[in-house]
Design an enzyme around this catalytic site. Structure first.
Site, mmCIF file in Angstrom:
data_model
loop_
_atom_site.group_PDB
_atom_site.id
_atom_site.type_symbol
_atom_site.label_atom_id
_atom_site.label_comp_id
_atom_site.label_asym_id
_atom_site.label_seq_id
_atom_site.Cartn_x
_atom_site.Cartn_y
_atom_site.Cartn_z
ATOM 1 N N LYS A 101 6.246 -10.412 -3.349
ATOM 2 C CA LYS A 101 6.502 -9.359 -2.348
ATOM 3 C C LYS A 101 7.881 -9.668 -1.777
ATOM 4 O O LYS A 101 8.014 -10.500 -0.868
ATOM 5 C CB LYS A 101 5.436 -9.450 -1.256
ATOM 6 N N THR A 160 -1.773 -3.804 -2.081
ATOM 7 C CA THR A 160 -2.032 -5.250 -2.197
ATOM 8 C C THR A 160 -3.286 -5.498 -3.033
ATOM 9 O O THR A 160 -3.313 -6.407 -3.873
ATOM 10 C CB THR A 160 -2.168 -5.874 -0.789
ATOM 11 N N ALA A 196 7.185 -2.511 -0.003
ATOM 12 C CA ALA A 196 6.705 -2.398 1.381
ATOM 13 C C ALA A 196 6.586 -0.917 1.686
ATOM 14 O O ALA A 196 7.532 -0.157 1.466
ATOM 15 C CB ALA A 196 7.684 -3.070 2.335
ATOM 16 N N GLY A 202 -3.601 0.625 -0.465
ATOM 17 C CA GLY A 202 -4.269 -0.298 -1.379
ATOM 18 C C GLY A 202 -3.325 -0.964 -2.374
ATOM 19 O O GLY A 202 -3.758 -1.467 -3.412
HETATM 20 N N1 LIG Z 1 -10.772 -0.394 -3.160
HETATM 21 C C1 LIG Z 1 -10.916 -0.841 -1.915
HETATM 22 N N2 LIG Z 1 -12.165 -1.094 -1.413
HETATM 23 C C2 LIG Z 1 -12.306 -1.538 -0.148
HETATM 24 N N3 LIG Z 1 -11.299 -1.793 0.692
HETATM 25 C C3 LIG Z 1 -10.038 -1.566 0.246
HETATM 26 C C4 LIG Z 1 -9.789 -1.083 -1.069
HETATM 27 N N4 LIG Z 1 -8.448 -0.945 -1.237
HETATM 28 C C5 LIG Z 1 -7.891 -1.322 -0.060
HETATM 29 N N5 LIG Z 1 -8.842 -1.705 0.821
HETATM 30 C C6 LIG Z 1 -8.620 -2.191 2.181
HETATM 31 O O1 LIG Z 1 -7.729 -1.281 2.829
HETATM 32 C C7 LIG Z 1 -6.748 -1.972 3.578
HETATM 33 C C8 LIG Z 1 -5.348 -1.637 3.055
HETATM 34 O O2 LIG Z 1 -5.240 -2.105 1.721
HETATM 35 P P1 LIG Z 1 -3.927 -2.846 1.210
HETATM 36 O O3 LIG Z 1 -4.143 -3.180 -0.225
HETATM 37 O O4 LIG Z 1 -3.581 -3.977 2.122
HETATM 38 O O5 LIG Z 1 -2.873 -1.660 1.392
HETATM 39 P P2 LIG Z 1 -1.256 -1.671 1.304
HETATM 40 O O6 LIG Z 1 -0.865 -2.926 0.578
HETATM 41 O O7 LIG Z 1 -0.913 -0.423 0.561
HETATM 42 O O8 LIG Z 1 -0.768 -1.632 2.713
HETATM 43 C C9 LIG Z 1 -7.100 -3.460 3.476
HETATM 44 O O9 LIG Z 1 -7.896 -3.846 4.560
HETATM 45 C C10 LIG Z 1 -7.891 -3.541 2.189
HETATM 46 O O10 LIG Z 1 -8.795 -4.619 2.193
HETATM 47 MG MG LIG Z 2 0.417 -4.511 1.006
#
Ligand SMILES: Nc1ncnc2c1ncn2[C@@H]1O[C@H](COP(=O)(O)OP(=O)(O)O)[C@@H](O)[C@H]1O
Ligand SMILES: [Mg+2]
Length: 210
Positions: free
Chosen positions: A33, A17, A104, A15
């Site tokens: 990023k 991002t 990353a 999460g």
């Molecule tokens: N609080 C949240 N509620 C719902 N979905 C989430 C939440 N946090 C992350 N996600 C979902 O989980 C997945 C990974 O999140 P992301 O922020 O892209 O992770 P990272 O950047 O650490 O790889 C994405 O599909 C994102 O939409």
């Molecule tokens: Mg990310």
């Protein structure tokens, strides 16, 4: 890079991002990023623009961007490139501009044969915020991340716990990783600017973000 924040995570897909988008919206910050892999599946910069509802001008282009969804050192090698930390530089910023830098993967993801994401955070000299899961396994993952950062002399702001709230894990993370939990992001039905701003108001300790 005054008051900027480096967002790392205990893993990929925790999460980072979503947390970065929340901070960009709540702090009116700029997103960066520096090293993106997996760009063939979309970039985190694009995701943050969508989640936080910000224009491209409020983002900084990646220093390195690769299509394959693999570790940066592998993606770079496949492209015949060596990631050079000296080439990772934010452009001139206006006084008062804050940058949310997203790493990353986790902090010991290699970026070349001898350096890690942790070295990028150290080189940028920006305090680190750890995105952690609320679920089983988070105590060890968060403590390992905090310990690696401390050993490298990198300043730590705290941890943001993402997912269904687990108070015992939260207390244990504070005790064993010795970092404050400064925010929580519950599971969101829809990830958009208003929802993220609401979470910052209700679930973050803003004294850590002044
Ligand atoms: N609080 C949240 N509620 C719902 N979905 C989430 C939440 N946090 C992350 N996600 C979902 O989980 C997945 C990974 O999140 P992301 O922020 O892209 O992770 P990272 O950047 O650490 O790889 C994405 O599909 C994102 O939409
Ligand atoms: Mg990310």
């Amino acid at each position: 890079m005054n008051k900027s924040i480096f967002v790392t995570g205990t893993d990929t897909n925790v999460g980072k991002t979503v947390l970065s988008a929340l901070l960009v919206a709540a702090l009116d910050a700029i997103y960066w990023k520096p090293i993106q892999t997996g760009a063939c599946e979309g970039t985190d910069r694009q995701a943050v623009m969508n989640y936080a509802g910000i224009p491209e001008e409020r983002t900084i282009p990646e220093s390195y961007c690769f299509d394959p969804p693999v570790s940066p050192h592998l993606a770079a090698a496949a492209a015949g490139v060596k990631i050079d930390l000296a080439r990772i530089q934010a452009p001139e910023l206006a006084a008062g501009d804050r940058v949310i830098v997203e790493g990353a993967g986790g902090i010991l993801v290699p970026v070349n044969d001898s350096e890690f994401m942790l070295d990028v955070a150290r080189m940028l000299a920006v305090p680190v915020l750890i995105a952690s899961r609320t679920t089983l396994g988070t105590i060890s993952h968060t403590a390992l991340t905090a310990r690696a950062l401390r050993c490298a002399g990198v300043a730590l702001t705290g941890v943001v716990m993402i997912g269904d709230r687990n108070r015992e894990n939260e207390r244990s993370v504070e005790q064993f990783a010795a970092v404050p939990v400064v925010g929580r992001i519950p599971r969101l039905e829809s990830i958009n600017r208003n929802a993220l701003l609401q979470v910052f108001r209700s679930d973050f300790d803003r004294t850590y973000f002044q």
